[in-house]
Design a protein around this motif. Structure first.
Motif, mmCIF file in Angstrom:
data_model
loop_
_atom_site.group_PDB
_atom_site.id
_atom_site.type_symbol
_atom_site.label_atom_id
_atom_site.label_comp_id
_atom_site.label_asym_id
_atom_site.label_seq_id
_atom_site.Cartn_x
_atom_site.Cartn_y
_atom_site.Cartn_z
ATOM 1 N N ASP A 19 0.926 -1.407 0.003
ATOM 2 C CA ASP A 19 0.060 -0.021 -0.023
ATOM 3 C C ASP A 19 0.920 1.044 0.016
ATOM 4 O OD1 ASP A 19 -1.689 1.912 0.604
ATOM 5 O OD2 ASP A 19 -2.738 1.289 2.195
ATOM 6 N N ASN A 20 1.427 1.544 -1.038
ATOM 7 C CA ASN A 20 2.299 2.813 -1.074
ATOM 8 C C ASN A 20 1.674 3.844 -1.116
ATOM 9 O OD1 ASN A 20 4.332 0.703 -1.792
ATOM 10 N ND2 ASN A 20 5.122 1.772 -3.494
ATOM 11 N N ALA A 21 0.599 4.172 -1.405
ATOM 12 C CA ALA A 21 -0.075 5.565 -1.148
ATOM 13 C C ALA A 21 -0.187 5.910 0.273
ATOM 14 C CB ALA A 21 -1.822 5.478 -1.631
ATOM 15 N N HIS A 22 -0.836 4.916 1.219
ATOM 16 C CA HIS A 22 -0.663 5.154 2.531
ATOM 17 C C HIS A 22 0.815 5.406 3.098
ATOM 18 C CE1 HIS A 22 -5.099 3.826 3.050
ATOM 19 N NE2 HIS A 22 -5.072 5.009 3.492
ATOM 20 N N ALA A 23 1.726 4.482 2.506
ATOM 21 C CA ALA A 23 2.993 4.516 3.334
ATOM 22 C C ALA A 23 3.332 5.782 2.792
ATOM 23 C CB ALA A 23 3.942 3.410 2.578
ATOM 24 N N ARG A 24 3.390 6.431 1.606
ATOM 25 C CA ARG A 24 4.027 7.672 1.112
ATOM 26 C C ARG A 24 3.381 8.878 2.033
ATOM 27 N NH1 ARG A 24 5.187 6.423 -4.273
ATOM 28 N NH2 ARG A 24 2.779 6.265 -4.545
ATOM 29 N N ALA A 25 1.976 8.683 2.443
ATOM 30 C CA ALA A 25 1.417 9.961 3.290
ATOM 31 C C ALA A 25 1.962 9.910 4.328
ATOM 32 C CB ALA A 25 0.033 9.772 3.309
ATOM 33 N N VAL A 26 2.330 8.766 5.106
ATOM 34 C CA VAL A 26 2.705 8.476 6.559
ATOM 35 C C VAL A 26 4.235 9.087 6.601
ATOM 36 C CG1 VAL A 26 3.255 7.155 8.449
ATOM 37 C CG2 VAL A 26 1.245 6.975 7.138
#
Lengths: 276, 228, 484
Positions: free
Chosen positions: A66-73
Motif C-alpha cells: 500500500d504505497n499510497a498510505h506509506a507515502r502519506a505517513v
C-alpha cells in the motif's frame, strides 16, 4: 551499510542535535526504551528532541504493497524531522525503512525526493549511531547476568548492525555475552507476518527460543522491540525463565527494571526527567 | 510454428529494449569484439600457482573430492598401476581402454592375466582407462574431450575410471584449460561434441543430504599423473 | 503442473503437522547453510565473483537477442537444431513431435526444472511414452507421484525409510527380503534399476545450466552422472532450456560456475560439468545422432525491462530457499508450484500470474537472508514487495487487510489523532494487563496469542511522558535550550 562519514556538516562548537524517532512499538509498549535511548544519546554529548508530529515510519503499509498510505505517513515523517543533524531510532527495522526505503518511495516525487534522501542519510539505528557516528568506545553500566544476542534482520542486513551493540556491551560490568549460534536467523516476527502467518511464525520463533535456551543465557537482548516482544512472548508461554530487554536498556543501566512482559512497570521515575 | 515463435520472442525482447530490430553498427561491433576477445574476469589466487606447486594443488584438491591419485614416471608403469588398483578393489582383471594413440603405446604383455580391450562401453565394463586432455588445479578437475579416441561412455558407465594425465597438462584455472582447448579446435571452430569436466567420482546427496559416492557414474576415480 | 499456490496457508498447516517432513527439513537447514558458509570462507574472492557474475548476466540480458541469435547460428553450424517455444504448450509439442518422428518408445530424463515448469512428463505419458527420471531424487519423487520440493534436492522432504518403502513397492522383480537399511543399498539399487533404462531409451532429455553463445554449447552441472548417461546413450538428445540461460563465452560460464556449486551444495565444483555441442560426429564411437535445443520463453520476455528483470539472472542454485526460514518451516510443496522459496515467490506470480501466485510474496518476513546469499545478487525482497504492491493495486489483497490499512493510514498521517487513539488504546490495555505484565489471550490478536504471550503496554505512551517531562520537541527547542 553504515555510512561512517557524517552527512551533515556539524560545526565543532555547536552541539549535535538528534531527533529521536521513538518508533510506534516503543511509544506504545515500552516507553522506557525511549528514555534509555535519550540517556545514551545525551551521554554521547547529543542534544535530543522528540518531534511531536511523528507517528510511524510507514512500514506496515509499505510492506503490504500500500504505497499510497506509506507515502502519506512518510511525508509526515520527513516534515517532522526537519532541522536536526541526525535522526536516531532504537530499531534497525524503522531506521532501515527511513534510510533505504523512504527514498525509494519518493524517487519520482519532484518536491520530496531530495528531502527523503537527505532524511535517509542522516538517520541511524541507535547503537550504530553511538559507535559509528559518535565514536562511543563502549558503554558504562552494570548488569549481572549471562546474556545472548539476537541480530534483528533489518539492522543486520540493511544497516550492517552487528559489532556495534557487542562493542558497547563490553563495557557493561558483570555482563557475560554468550553468542547465539543462529543469531542471524529471523525470529519469525516480520511485522504483520506474525499475525498473517501465525503458524509459520510460531514454528520460527519456537526454533529461536529453543536455540536461546541452549545457550544457557539468563537474558536475551536485541535491538528491535518487535522481535523482542515476539521472542519474549514465546519464552513466557513456554515457561522459560529467560528475561528479555532491549539492548539500550542494559547500556543505559536500566536493567534493574522489569523485563519485557514482567509486571511492575513504574514509569513515574521517568516523568520528571530524574532517571539514570 | 518455430519461425513465427522465433520472430515473436525476438520481437518482444527488442520491444522491451526499445529497439525495432537487431543490434547494429557500433554496438554490434562491440559485442562481436567481446565474443572474439573473450575477456577474462577474476581468476582466484588459488588457481594461480605454477610449476610443482601447481601440480601439488591439482593432486591435493582431486584427493579432497575423493579421487585417488598416483604418480607414475613412464607409460610403461601403467599396467602395474592398473593391476594393483584392480587387485586393491577386488575387481576382475579386465579393462576397457579408450582407443587413444598414447594408450596404444602401452605394452601390456608384462601383465598377461589382464584383459585389455578397446572401444566404447555398453555397460558391461567394470573398469575403464582413458586419457585426459587437461587437469585443472583450481578444483582438482579433469577435462576430457569426446572424440574418435575418447568414447564418452567410458567416463560414465564403468564402476571405476582410471585416467592418465600428463603433469604438463595441468593448468591453473578453467580459463587456462579453455585456451588450451581453443588451440586444438579444428578449422571449423567447433568444439568436441562433449567436454567433460570431472571433479572426483560420482556422488549423490539426494537421500537425507548425506553424500554417498557412486550414484550413476563411477564409484572410483583414479588419476595416474605421468611425469613428462 | 497444476498450481496450489493459492492454498499456501492450508498447505503450510499440513506441512507443519507432518513429522517426517519436519525431520527432513531439520537436517536440510543445517547442512546446506554450513556447507555454503565454509565454501565461501575458503574463497577470498567469492563476493567479488558474485559482483562479476551479476555483471555478466546483466550484460547478457541487455543484449540477449544478439546472444540468442549468435547461439542459434553456432548450434546449427555444429549440426544441432534450435526450436523456439513461446510457451509451455509449444515446448511440449516440440518434444512430442521429435519423439514421434524418431519413433521413440521410451524417454529418459536428467533433472530439469524447466521440464517441470512445462509439465512435460504428463504430456509424454499421455502420448504413450515411458518416461523415466534418472536423477536419484527425481526418481524417488516420480515413484511417489510427487513434485520436487527443492530445485536441487527434489526429494529433500523424504526420509531414508520412506525411500526404502517406495523401492520395495516399485521394484517388485527384486528379492523382497533384501536389506534396504543403508543409504548405500538404496543408491546401489537405483543405480542397477536405472542402468537398463538408459540403455533401452530412445530419447534423452536434459535441462541446461548454461547455453554458450560463442560455441553453441549447452552445459549441465550434476553430481551423479545421470545427466551424462541420459544424453550419451539414447539416439536423440533434447535440451530444454529457458532463454535466460544464455551467456556469451566459455569464460563467462566458468566465471559463474565458480559461484554456482559453492552457493548450491557448498562444493567448490560439482562432480560433472558437461559441455555439449551438437550431435555425434562421424568418427565418434558414441553419443546421440541428433541434438535438439528448445529455447523456452514462457513469460520471461515479459519480465525484461520491468522491475522483475533482475530475476532473470537466477542460476537456480537454491541458496535462497536453503537459507529461508519460511521454506525451512514448511518445505517446498507448500508453495504449490514448480519453484519454491524466495525465488518461487517471485517466479510464480511472474509465470502464472498474481491472482494465482500472489500469496507467495506475502509469505516472507523480509528478513533479507535470501538476497544476502544470492550468488547473482538478486534483490528478492524488493521484488516480493513489488508483487505485494501489484496485488494491492489490483485489489487482490484480503478486504480485512485493506480496511485495516485504510484506518491505520487515516490515523497515522494525523499525528494528533494518532496520539489520541494510541493513548486510549494503550491506557486501556495497560490497565488490563498491568498486574500480570502480559496477556495470555487478546480478542483481536489471536494470531499472536494463540502461540505466545503479549507483553502488556506500560499504560502510558512515551510521547505523553515526554510531555510531562517538558522535553524538547524540535530543533528550534534545542536551539533555545542551548541559548539559555
Amino acid at each position: 551499510m553504515v555510512d561512517k562519514n557524517s552527512p551533515t556538516i556539524v560545526s565543532e562548537n555547536k552541539p549535535i542535535t538528534v531527533g529521536l524517532f521513538v518508533t510506534c512499538l516503543v511509544d506504545l509498549f515500552r516507553p522506557r526504551i525511549g528514555f534509555a535511548a535519550v540517556e545514551l544519546l545525551e551521554r554521547a554529548g547529543c542534544q535530543v528532541a522528540v518531534p511531536k508530529a511523528q507517528t510511524c515510519c510507514g512500514q506496515p503499509a509499505y510492506n503490504s504493497g500500500d504505497n499510497a498510505h506509506a507515502r502519506a505517513v512518510a511525508a509526515n515523517l520527513i516534515d517532522a524531522f526537519d532541522g536536526f543533524d541526525y535522526v536516531v531510532a532504537p530499531s534497525g527495522s524503522c531506521a532501515g525503512m527511513i534510510r533505504e526505503h523512504i527514498p525509494e518511495l519518493f524517487a519520482d516525487d519532484p518536491i520530496l525526493a531530495d528531502k527523503a534522501v537527505a532524511l535517509g542519510r542522516k538517520t541511524h539505528e541507535l547503537t550504530s549511531f553511538l559507535v559509528d557516528v559518535m565514536g562511543m568506545p563502549t558503554a558504562v553500566a552494570a548488569y549481572q547476568g549471562t546474556v545472548t544476542y539476537h541480530d534483528s534482520c533489518s539492522g543486520l542486513r540493511e544497516l550492517g548492525v552487528k559489532d556495534q551493540p557487542r562493542r558497547l556491551l563490553k563495557g557493561v560490568d558483570g555482563l557475560t555475552l554468550t553468542e547465539l549460534p543462529s543469531s542471524e536467523v529471523c525470529c519469525g516476527f516480520g511485522g504483520t507476518f506474525c499475525v498473517k502467518y501465525p503458524e509459520i511464525s510460531n514454528k520460527m520463533v519456537s526454533e529461536k527460543t529453543s536455540a536461546i535456551a541452549d545457550t544457557g543465557a539468563d537474558t536475551l537482548l536485541a535491538g528491535d522491540l518487535g522481535c523482542l516482544l515476539n521472542m519474549a512472548g514465546k519464552m513466557s508461554r513456554e515457561g522459560r525463565p529467560i528475561r528479555a530487554f532491549h539492548v539500550a536498556e542494559i547500556l543505559a543501566g536500566m536493567g534493574d527494571g522489569p523485563a519485557i512482559g514482567e509486571a511492575g512497570e513504574d514509569l513515574s521515575a521517568f516523568a520528571d526527567g530524574q532517571e539514570g | 510454428m518455430s519461425s513465427s515463435s522465433r520472430d515473436e520472442i525476438l520481437g518482444k525482447i527488442r520491444k522491451a529494449r526499445g529497439r525495432s530490430g537487431p543490434i547494429e553498427g557500433f554496438e554490434r561491433d562491440r559485442l562481436d569484439a567481446r565474443l572474439k576477445s573473450r575477456p577474462r574476469g577474476i581468476i582466484p589466487q588459488k588457481a594461480r600457482n605454477t610449476g610443482a606447486a601447481l601440480v601439488q594443488d591439482f593432486i591435493s584438491r582431486a584427493q579432497g573430492v575423493e579421487a585417488t591419485v598416483q604418480d607414475i614416471s613412464a607409460l610403461s608403469e601403467v599396467p602395474d598401476a592398473v593391476a594393483t588398483y584392480l587387485a586393491d578393489h577386488n575387481l576382475p582383471a579386465a579393462v576397457k581402454m579408450a582407443p587413444h594413440a598414447d594408450l596404444a603405446q602401452i605394452d601390456w604383455t608384462q601383465r598377461p592375466t589382464l584383459t585389455v580391450s578397446e572401444g566404447r562401453s555398453f555397460g558391461q565394463d567394470k573398469v575403464s582407462l582413458t586419457r585426459a586432455f587437461a587437469g585443472i588445479a583450481e578444483t582438482g578437475t579433469l577435462m576430457l574431450l569426446a572424440g574418435p579416441e575418447a568414447p564418452t561412455t567410458l567416463n560414465f558407465l564403468p564402476e571405476h575410471h582410471i585416467v592418465v594425465l600428463k603433469r604438463s597438462e595441468i593448468v591453473g584455472a578453467y580459463e587456462d584449460a579453455w585456451d588450451k582447448l581453443r588451440d586444438q579446435v579444428g578449422p571449423d571452430g567447433i568444439l568436441s561434441r562433449v567436454v567433460n569436466m570431472i571433479t572426483g567420482p560420482s556422488r549423490t546427496g539426494d537421500i537425507e543430504q548425506t553424500i554417498e559416492l557412486g550414484a550413476h557414474g563411477p564409484l572410483g576415480l583414479h588419476i595416474l599423473v605421468l611425469a613428462d | 503442473m497444476q498450481s496450489t499456490s493459492k492454498n499456501f496457508k492450508a498447505n503450510s498447516t499440513k506441512a507443519l503437522a507432518d513429522p517426517n517432513l519436519q525431520q527432513a527439513l531439520g537436517k536440510m537447514k543445517v547442512g546446506f547453510v554450513e556447507k555454503r558458509a565454509k565454501a565461501r570462507a575458503a574463497l577470498p574472492e567469492f563476493d567479488a565473483l558474485r559482483d562479476q557474475a551479476r555483471d555478466i548476466k546483466n550484460h547478457t540480458l541487455a543484449n540477449i537477442d544478439y546472444y540468442l541469435e549468435t547461439y542459434e547460428a553456432a548450434v546449427q553450424k555444429s549440426g544441432g537444431v534450435v526450436h523456439w517455444a513461446r510457451d509451455a504448450a509449444e515446448a511440449r509439442q516440440v518434444v512430442l513431435d521429435i519423439c514421434a518422428e524418431e519413433k521413440a518408445k521410451s524417454v529418459t530424463k536428467g533433472k530439469s526444472m524447466v521440464s517441470e515448469e512445462i509439465a512435460l512428463n504428463a504430456a509424454l505419458e499421455a502420448a504413450g511414452y515411458e518416461v523415466v527420471e534418472t536423477d536419484l531424487g527425481e526418481y524417488i519423487i516420480q515413484i511417489r507421484g510427487e513434485a520436487p520440493s527443492h530445485i536441487i534436492a527434489p526429494a529433500v522432504h523424504v526420509l531414508k525409510e520412506q525411500v526404502a518403502d517406495d523401492f520395495r513397492k516399485k521394484h517388485l522383480h527384486l528379492d523382497p527380503k533384501r536389506s534396504l537399511m543403508e543409504r548405500k543399498e538404496l543408491i546401489s539399487e537405483a543405480r542397477g534399476v536405472l542402468r537398463q533404462k538408459y540403455l533401452d531409451s530412445d530419447v534423452g532429455i536434459t535441462g541446461a545450466n548454461f547455453l554458450i553463445a560463442e560455441t553453441g554449447t549447452s552445459v549441465i552441472v550434476t553430481n551423479e552422472g545421470n545427466g551424462d548417461l541420459t544424453q550419451t546413450l539414447p539416439r536423440v538428445h533434447i535440451v530444454i532450456a529457458s532463454m535466460e540461460k544464455i551467456v556469451p563465452t566459455l569464460d563467462d560460464a566458468s566465471a559463474i560456475l565458480r559461484v554456482l556449486a559453492r552457493s548450491a551444495t557448498g562444493q567448490e565444483f560439482s562432480a560433472y560439468t558437461t559441455f555439449s555441442t551438437g550431435p555425434k560426429k562421424a568418427a565418434d564411437p558414441d553419443g546421440p545422432e541428433a541434438y535438439h535445443v528448445i529455447l523456452l520463453d514462457n513469460g520471461r520476455t515479459e519480465m525484461l525491462g520491468t522491475e522483475f528483470e533482475d530475476m532473470l539472472r537466477c542460476i537456480r542454485c537454491g541458496a535462497c530457499m536453503n537459507h529461508c526460514p519460511v521454506y525451512g518451516s514448511v518445505g517446498g510443496h507448500a508453495y504449490g508450484w514448480v519453484y519454491p522459496g524466495p525465488m518461487g515467490a517471485v517466479l510464480t506470480p511472474s509465470f502464472i500470474g498474481v491472482a494465482e501466485g500472489g500469496h507467495l510474496p506475502n509469505a516472507s518476513t523480509f528478513c533479507g537472508r535470501c538476497q544476502d546469499v544470492c550468488p547473482m545478487r538478486i534483490p528478492l525482497p524488493k521484488m516480493m514487495r513489488a508483487y505485494r504492491r501489484k496485488e494491492f493495486e489490483a485489489g487482490l489483497a484480503p478486504p480485512a487487510a485493506r480496511f485495516g490499512l485504510d484506518i491505520w493510514g487515516f490515523v497515522a498521517k494525523r499525528p494528533s489523532l494518532y496520539r489520541l487513539a494510541t493513548r486510549m488504546a494503550i491506557g486501556l490495555m495497560g490497565w488490563r494487563g498491568r498486574k500480570e505484565g502480559r496477556f495470555k489471550s487478546l480478542p483481536l490478536a489471536s494470531g499472536w496469542t494463540d502461540h505466545r504471550d503479549m507483553a502488556a503496554p506500560a499504560g502510558k505512551t512515551f510521547q505523553d511522558m515526554w510531555d510531562k517531562r517538558q522535553g524538547a520537541r524540535s530543533a528550534k527547542d534545542l536551539e533555545r535550550e542551548a541559548a539559555r
